[in-house]
Motif scaffolding. Structure first.
Motif, PDB file in Angstrom:
ATOM      1  N   GLU A  40       0.823  -1.207   0.000  1.00 30.20           N
ATOM      2  CA  GLU A  40       0.000   0.000   0.000  1.00 30.20           C
ATOM      3  C   GLU A  40       0.860   1.261   0.000  1.00 30.20           C
ATOM      4  OE1 GLU A  40      -3.922  -1.680   2.428  1.00 30.20           O
ATOM      5  OE2 GLU A  40      -2.280  -0.709   3.507  1.00 30.20           O
ATOM      6  N   ARG A  46       3.164   0.831  -3.469  1.00 24.73           N
ATOM      7  CA  ARG A  46       2.364   0.552  -4.664  1.00 24.73           C
ATOM      8  C   ARG A  46       3.132  -0.325  -5.654  1.00 24.73           C
ATOM      9  NH1 ARG A  46      -0.688   6.348  -5.762  1.00 24.73           N
ATOM     10  NH2 ARG A  46      -1.399   6.627  -3.619  1.00 24.73           N
ATOM     11  N   VAL A  81      -6.281  -2.814  -2.988  1.00 24.32           N
ATOM     12  CA  VAL A  81      -5.078  -2.101  -3.379  1.00 24.32           C
ATOM     13  C   VAL A  81      -4.628  -2.522  -4.775  1.00 24.32           C
ATOM     14  CG1 VAL A  81      -3.332  -3.692  -2.487  1.00 24.32           C
ATOM     15  CG2 VAL A  81      -2.890  -1.245  -2.455  1.00 24.32           C
ATOM     16  N   VAL A 137      -2.497   3.463 -10.487  1.00 22.63           N
ATOM     17  CA  VAL A 137      -1.531   4.520 -10.164  1.00 22.63           C
ATOM     18  C   VAL A 137      -0.480   4.554 -11.244  1.00 22.63           C
ATOM     19  CG1 VAL A 137      -1.918   4.363  -7.701  1.00 22.63           C
ATOM     20  CG2 VAL A 137      -0.180   2.927  -8.768  1.00 22.63           C
ATOM     21  N   TRP A 154       2.467   0.403 -11.685  1.00 21.73           N
ATOM     22  CA  TRP A 154       1.162  -0.207 -11.902  1.00 21.73           C
ATOM     23  C   TRP A 154       0.501   0.288 -13.187  1.00 21.73           C
ATOM     24  CZ3 TRP A 154      -1.813  -0.428  -6.621  1.00 21.73           C
ATOM     25  CH2 TRP A 154      -1.025  -1.148  -5.712  1.00 21.73           C
ATOM     26  N   ASP A 165      -6.115   8.548  -7.355  1.00 23.31           N
ATOM     27  CA  ASP A 165      -5.111   8.333  -6.317  1.00 23.31           C
ATOM     28  C   ASP A 165      -5.641   8.768  -4.955  1.00 23.31           C
ATOM     29  OD1 ASP A 165      -2.253   7.680  -5.640  1.00 23.31           O
ATOM     30  OD2 ASP A 165      -2.368   9.756  -4.928  1.00 23.31           O
TER      31      ASP A 165
END
Length: 203
Positions: A26, A29, A76, A81, A85, A94
Motif C-alpha cells: 500500500e 504501490r 489495493v 496509479v 502499476w 489516487d
C-alpha cells in the motif's frame, strides 16, 4: 491444548507478516510481492480452518482477519496509479485510493481492537468460571462438614435416649427393690408379732 497454542502462534506470526507485506504494498504501490502474499494468505486460511476445528472461536476470529486482509489486497490491486502499476496517473483516483487504504487501515485497527476485547472478555469469563468453581468447592466442603456435624448430633441424641432409657429402667428397679424390701419387712414384722403373741398371750 499444546497443538492449539502452537497453531495459534504460527497463524498469528503469519497474519502479522502478511499485514506488514500489504502495508508495504500500500505504501510503495509495488505489486511484485503480490503473488507471494496471496500464497501466504492461502496458507493462513488453511491454518485458520485447522484452528477452527480445535478452537472454533479463535478459528473464526482469524478467518475474519484473513478475509479482511484478502479484501485489502484486492482493493489495493484495483487502484490504478502511475509508475509500476499504470502509466496513467489520475490524482482523483489516487486520492480515492488513499481514502480506501485509510478506511481499510481503520477497519483493520478496529478489527484488532475487537479481537483484543474478545480475548479480554474470554479471559474474564474463564477467571469468573474458575472463581465459581472454587466457590462451589468451598460450599461442597462446608456442606460435608455440616452433614458430619449433624451425624454427630444425631449420634449424641441416640446416646442420650439410650442413657435416659437406662436411667428409667434403673429407677424402676430401685422402686421395685424398695417395694420388695418393705414387703419383706412387713412379713417379718407379722411373723415376729405372731411369734410374740403365741409365746406370751396364747397361754
Amino acid at each position: 491444548m499444546a497443538d492449539v497454542n502452537s497453531l495459534r502462534q504460527r497463524l498469528s506470526l503469519l497474519v502479522d507478516e502478511i499485514t506488514r507485506d500489504i502495508q508495504v504494498i500500500e505504501t510503495t504501490r509495488n505489486l511484485n510481492s503480490k503473488h507471494r502474499v496471496e500464497l501466504s494468505i492461502n496458507e493462513a486460511t488453511r491454518l485458520a480452518r485447522d484452528l477452527e476445528r480445535l478452537d472454533s472461536s479463535y478459528g473464526r476470529e482469524y478467518k475474519q482477519r484473513i478475509d479482511a486482509i484478502r479484501q485489502r489486497l484486492e482493493n489495493v490491486s484495483r487502484i490504478p496509479v502511475h509508475g509500476a502499476w499504470n502509466s496513467g496517473f489520475d490524482p482523483e483516483v489516487d486520492r480515492l485510493g488513499q481514502q480506501q487504504r485509510d478506511a481499510l487501515l481503520r477497519g483493520h485497527a478496529s478489527l484488532v481492537r475487537t479481537g483484543e476485547a474478545l480475548n479480554i472478555s474470554r479471559q474474564t469469563a474463564h477467571e469468573t468460571e474458575q472463581l465459581g468453581n472454587e466457590i462451589m468447592a468451598d460450599l461442597t466442603t462446608q456442606r460435608e462438614t455440616l452433614l458430619r456435624t449433624q451425624d454427630r448430633l444425631n449420634e449424641g441424641n441416640e446416646h442420650l435416649k439410650a442413657g435416659s432409657k437406662t436411667l428409667r429402667l434403673m429407677y424402676s428397679r430401685v422402686i421395685m427393690n424398695k417395694v420388695l424390701l418393705i414387703t419383706i419387712i412387713l412379713v417379718e414384722l407379722g411373723v415376729l408379732g405372731g411369734v410374740i403373741y403365741w409365746k406370751f398371750f396364747s397361754k
